[in-house]
Design a protein around this motif. Structure first.
Motif: not given
Length: 184
Positions: A12-14, A16, A27, A29-30, A116, A119-120, A123
């Motif tokens: 689970r990754l977000s 830039t 970014g 990582w969860w 969420a 993560m936003t 990034a």
């Protein structure tokens, strides 16, 4: 007798977006657990396309019960180090191809809505917020949201969900006629 291997879940990754705006984080990582040996392989695989082969990772040991020295990843080994001086909410990943990738690490037990948001935020290109600042901001936001929900629940249980109270006239107020709108 056959044995089945559980499928590896994706990271689970977000990250830039690729841009010239450099920020403090690349970014977020969860992870699903605090088990680095199980969590690093899908993370390294997910980052491979953008950052190349991840060769080293550093963490702060306060967030991880066990920090293995080496973790087997598809086709190679990742060396893991720890530094107590490193931000406990950040993971640093190194690769020969790109260099360094700094990720906010969101605790596995974080509520999905909060994860969420984090993560936003992590990034955003050019962000100057450090991992610890994002986590403390989210903790404050979570407290405010819980307080608002409990206030709303108290309002509804006290009969506040019905009609709003009628407006009361302001004592001492007077009407001022507007030009072109004569008073009748």
């Amino acid at each position: 007798m056959t044995t089945t291997v559980a499928p590896t879940l994706s990271a689970r990754l977000s990250l830039t977006p690729k841009t010239t705006l450099a920020g403090l984080l690349d970014g977020a990582w969860w992870p699903r657990s605090r088990d680095l040996a199980a969590e690093i392989p899908p993370l390294a695989d997910a980052l491979g396309g953008r950052f190349g082969r991840i060769t080293r990772i550093t963490v702060n040991p306060t967030r991880w019960p066990v920090v293995p020295h080496k973790v087997a990843v598809t086709g190679h080994t990742v060396h893991v180090g720890w530094f107590t001086e490193q931000d406990p909410d950040k993971m640093i990943l190194l690769s020969y191809a790109v260099g360094r990738c700094d990720l906010l690490v969101i605790p596995p037990d974080t509520e999905p809505a909060a994860a969420a948001r984090l993560m936003t935020a992590a990034a955003l290109p050019g962000s100057i917020l450090a991992a610890g600042a994002l986590m403390s901001d989210e903790a404050a936001t979570g407290r405010r949201m819980r307080d608002a929900r409990s206030s709303m629940n108290a309002w509804e249980t006290d009969g506040g969900a019905g009609r709003p109270p009628p407006r009361q006239p302001v004592v001492g107020a007077r009407m001022i006629p507007m030009p072109g709108n004569p008073r009748r």
